[in-house]
Design a protein around this motif. Structure first.
Motif, mmCIF file in Angstrom:
data_model
loop_
_atom_site.group_PDB
_atom_site.id
_atom_site.type_symbol
_atom_site.label_atom_id
_atom_site.label_comp_id
_atom_site.label_asym_id
_atom_site.label_seq_id
_atom_site.Cartn_x
_atom_site.Cartn_y
_atom_site.Cartn_z
ATOM 1 N N ASP A 199 0.834 -1.207 0.000
ATOM 2 C CA ASP A 199 0.000 0.000 0.000
ATOM 3 C C ASP A 199 0.867 1.254 0.000
ATOM 4 O OD1 ASP A 199 -2.281 -1.483 -0.136
ATOM 5 O OD2 ASP A 199 -3.220 -0.654 1.649
ATOM 6 N N PHE A 200 1.753 1.315 -0.950
ATOM 7 C CA PHE A 200 2.787 2.357 -1.032
ATOM 8 C C PHE A 200 2.162 3.668 -1.500
ATOM 9 C CE2 PHE A 200 6.092 4.543 -3.561
ATOM 10 C CZ PHE A 200 7.076 4.676 -2.604
ATOM 11 N N ARG A 237 12.296 -2.126 -4.203
ATOM 12 C CA ARG A 237 12.353 -2.768 -5.515
ATOM 13 C C ARG A 237 10.946 -2.994 -6.061
ATOM 14 N NH1 ARG A 237 16.568 -6.356 -6.621
ATOM 15 N NH2 ARG A 237 15.433 -6.884 -8.523
ATOM 16 N N VAL A 238 10.007 -3.298 -5.153
ATOM 17 C CA VAL A 238 8.629 -3.618 -5.537
ATOM 18 C C VAL A 238 7.684 -2.829 -4.639
ATOM 19 C CG1 VAL A 238 6.918 -5.455 -5.846
ATOM 20 C CG2 VAL A 238 9.363 -5.965 -6.131
ATOM 21 N N VAL A 239 6.624 -2.269 -5.219
ATOM 22 C CA VAL A 239 5.581 -1.652 -4.414
ATOM 23 C C VAL A 239 4.232 -2.181 -4.876
ATOM 24 C CG1 VAL A 239 6.930 0.436 -4.009
ATOM 25 C CG2 VAL A 239 5.272 0.387 -5.882
ATOM 26 N N THR A 240 3.318 -2.351 -3.914
ATOM 27 C CA THR A 240 1.936 -2.680 -4.229
ATOM 28 C C THR A 240 1.068 -1.527 -3.761
ATOM 29 O OG1 THR A 240 1.498 -3.829 -2.131
ATOM 30 C CG2 THR A 240 2.427 -5.137 -3.939
ATOM 31 N N MET A 241 -0.100 -1.364 -4.413
ATOM 32 C CA MET A 241 -0.972 -0.233 -4.095
ATOM 33 C C MET A 241 -2.435 -0.655 -4.169
ATOM 34 S SD MET A 241 0.639 2.843 -6.379
ATOM 35 C CE MET A 241 2.409 3.089 -6.561
ATOM 36 N N ASN A 242 -3.281 0.082 -3.435
ATOM 37 C CA ASN A 242 -4.722 0.010 -3.568
ATOM 38 C C ASN A 242 -5.279 1.417 -3.565
ATOM 39 O OD1 ASN A 242 -5.791 -2.772 -3.788
ATOM 40 N ND2 ASN A 242 -4.545 -3.082 -1.949
ATOM 41 N N HIS A 286 -8.035 5.140 -0.878
ATOM 42 C CA HIS A 286 -7.723 6.504 -0.459
ATOM 43 C C HIS A 286 -6.296 6.819 -0.899
ATOM 44 C CE1 HIS A 286 -11.344 6.402 1.975
ATOM 45 N NE2 HIS A 286 -10.914 5.289 2.547
ATOM 46 N N SER A 287 -5.979 8.111 -0.934
ATOM 47 C CA SER A 287 -4.649 8.517 -1.401
ATOM 48 C C SER A 287 -3.540 8.043 -0.480
ATOM 49 C CB SER A 287 -4.588 10.041 -1.538
ATOM 50 O OG SER A 287 -4.838 10.669 -0.288
ATOM 51 N N SER A 288 -3.881 7.622 0.736
ATOM 52 C CA SER A 288 -2.866 7.101 1.654
ATOM 53 C C SER A 288 -2.459 5.672 1.306
ATOM 54 C CB SER A 288 -3.385 7.153 3.093
ATOM 55 O OG SER A 288 -4.639 6.507 3.207
ATOM 56 N N HIS A 289 -3.047 5.106 0.253
ATOM 57 C CA HIS A 289 -2.759 3.731 -0.124
ATOM 58 C C HIS A 289 -2.117 3.616 -1.509
ATOM 59 C CE1 HIS A 289 -5.184 1.893 3.188
ATOM 60 N NE2 HIS A 289 -5.732 3.090 3.146
ATOM 61 N N TYR A 290 -1.875 4.732 -2.170
ATOM 62 C CA TYR A 290 -1.296 4.667 -3.515
ATOM 63 C C TYR A 290 -0.687 6.015 -3.883
ATOM 64 C CZ TYR A 290 -5.183 7.412 -5.440
ATOM 65 O OH TYR A 290 -6.071 8.421 -5.710
ATOM 66 N N THR A 291 0.046 6.031 -4.966
ATOM 67 C CA THR A 291 0.529 7.265 -5.574
ATOM 68 C C THR A 291 0.480 7.105 -7.090
ATOM 69 O OG1 THR A 291 2.412 8.769 -5.854
ATOM 70 C CG2 THR A 291 2.927 6.481 -5.377
ATOM 71 N N LEU A 292 0.109 8.148 -7.771
ATOM 72 C CA LEU A 292 0.087 8.123 -9.235
ATOM 73 C C LEU A 292 1.422 8.560 -9.829
ATOM 74 C CD1 LEU A 292 -3.481 9.560 -9.977
ATOM 75 C CD2 LEU A 292 -2.733 7.165 -9.916
ATOM 76 N N ASP A 336 8.287 6.881 -7.678
ATOM 77 C CA ASP A 336 9.674 7.146 -8.069
ATOM 78 C C ASP A 336 10.065 6.242 -9.236
ATOM 79 O OD1 ASP A 336 12.699 7.000 -7.991
ATOM 80 O OD2 ASP A 336 12.364 8.382 -6.321
ATOM 81 N N GLU A 337 10.691 6.812 -10.238
ATOM 82 C CA GLU A 337 11.071 6.052 -11.430
ATOM 83 C C GLU A 337 12.097 4.971 -11.133
ATOM 84 O OE1 GLU A 337 12.380 8.822 -14.336
ATOM 85 O OE2 GLU A 337 10.348 9.619 -14.752
ATOM 86 N N ARG A 338 12.751 5.056 -9.980
ATOM 87 C CA ARG A 338 13.767 4.053 -9.633
ATOM 88 C C ARG A 338 13.147 2.765 -9.092
ATOM 89 N NH1 ARG A 338 17.277 7.798 -5.763
ATOM 90 N NH2 ARG A 338 15.140 8.611 -5.392
ATOM 91 N N ILE A 339 11.853 2.765 -8.827
ATOM 92 C CA ILE A 339 11.175 1.545 -8.371
ATOM 93 C C ILE A 339 11.041 0.595 -9.557
ATOM 94 C CG2 ILE A 339 9.045 0.607 -7.395
ATOM 95 C CD1 ILE A 339 8.628 3.338 -6.038
ATOM 96 N N ASP A 340 11.519 -0.610 -9.408
ATOM 97 C CA ASP A 340 11.529 -1.560 -10.524
ATOM 98 C C ASP A 340 10.136 -2.065 -10.888
ATOM 99 O OD1 ASP A 340 14.266 -1.360 -10.679
ATOM 100 O OD2 ASP A 340 14.672 -3.201 -9.555
ATOM 101 N N HIS A 341 9.305 -2.345 -9.880
ATOM 102 C CA HIS A 341 8.004 -2.960 -10.147
ATOM 103 C C HIS A 341 6.925 -2.223 -9.351
ATOM 104 C CE1 HIS A 341 9.964 -6.424 -12.096
ATOM 105 N NE2 HIS A 341 10.865 -6.316 -11.132
ATOM 106 N N VAL A 342 6.018 -1.576 -10.075
ATOM 107 C CA VAL A 342 4.885 -0.875 -9.472
ATOM 108 C C VAL A 342 3.632 -1.702 -9.771
ATOM 109 C CG1 VAL A 342 3.497 1.225 -9.443
ATOM 110 C CG2 VAL A 342 5.996 1.372 -9.725
#
Length: 281
Positions: free
Chosen positions: A93-94, A105-110, A113-119, A122-128
């Motif tokens: 829930d990054f 290296r990896v982030v998951t999101m839902n 609410h905005s506290s659970h994701y970002t649009l 960071d471009e350095r994250i390998d897997h969104v």
């Protein structure tokens, strides 16, 4: 009772419908091997079945079975940071700003609410890995990063008074013979098909707000059915945590840890189901 029962696997396979030539199931690409899915789970009275095929190493590299340690750190709200034995970092829930999360290296999101994701991750994250698709089709993730396999099970989400299909994801992280699940911003009770898709969870991260996601009554019912060795509370808003703990019942012990992180391996899972409350939760 041991989880590895070869005879249950054989029984389960004989009960599965055969794929017809040219059918959709025959055309689906082969997914990575999941150690956490229970093939025999849908059979009455069956226990979890687990096996390792001969070619598992060619599908993806597993960490050393049983003994390798995984670190889990609470970073705030619904964000836990998982560090695998190979050093892969995963943030759940990054949102890009919560807690002490650098560049995973990896982030998951839902998207509840905005506290659970970002649009704008960071471009350095390998897997969104988003738990939803913008075109409202079900998100489908099967990602292998060194020693960890990440997959998801979609659930529906409340959206302006209605239910939006497949707007949330439960993420499962398979690493070092451990099955770790994050329930996300869960808005409805799980059906049998969800439990079958999730499989075994040794560790599960559960929202305990008591209403923004699900009531304590509904959430404790899900947690008890999962029968995980470790339950990690998160999303602690609204109803008191003590209410959730009390409703889980005396079969679960509670351990308040004076640290925001811990290390665990398949061999060191507690013998009795434990609600582990990390510092800061």
């Amino acid at each position: 009772m041991p989880r590895i029962h070869a005879f249950l696997l054989t029984l389960a396979l004989t009960c599965l419908p055969a794929a017809m030539p040219g059918s959709a199931s025959a055309q689906e690409p082969q997914r990575p091997f999941s150690q956490c899915l229970a093939v025999a789970q849908s059979l009455p009275g069956a226990t979890y079945a687990n096996f390792t095929p001969d070619d598992a190493e060619t599908r993806f590299k597993l960490a050393q079975a049983g003994s390798a340690e995984v670190e889990i750190m609470f970073a705030g709200h619904s964000t836990y940071v998982i560090t695998t034995p190979a050093g892969v970092t995963i943030a759940t829930d990054f949102n890009g700003w919560s807690g002490r999360v650098a560049i995973p290296r990896v982030v998951t999101m839902n998207k509840a609410h905005s506290s659970h994701y970002t649009l704008s991750p960071d471009e350095r994250i390998d897997h969104v890995l988003r738990g939803w698709n913008f075109d409202q089709t079900p998100a489908d993730h099967d990602v292998v990063v060194e020693d960890v396999y990440v997959r998801n099970v979609t659930t529906d989400i409340r959206n302006f008074g209605a239910m939006e299909p497949d707007g949330n994801s439960i993420f499962i992280f398979e690493v070092a013979d451990l099955c770790i699940g994050h329930l996300g911003h869960l808005h409805h009770p799980l059906e049998d098909r969800h439990f079958a898709q999730i499989g075994r969870l040794d560790i599960v991260m559960v929202p305990v707000d008591g209403g923004l996601t699900l009531s304590h009554d509904a959430m404790t019912g899900i947690a008890r059915r999962l029968q995980s060795s470790i339950l990690l509370p998160m999303h602690r808003r609204g109803a008191p945590l003590s209410s959730f703990i009390e409703m889980m019942g005396e079969n679960f012990v509670t351990d308040f840890v004076n640290s925001d992180s811990f290390t665990i391996s398949a061999r060191t899972l507690p013998r009795r189901p434990t609600i582990l409350v990390l510092n800061g939760v």
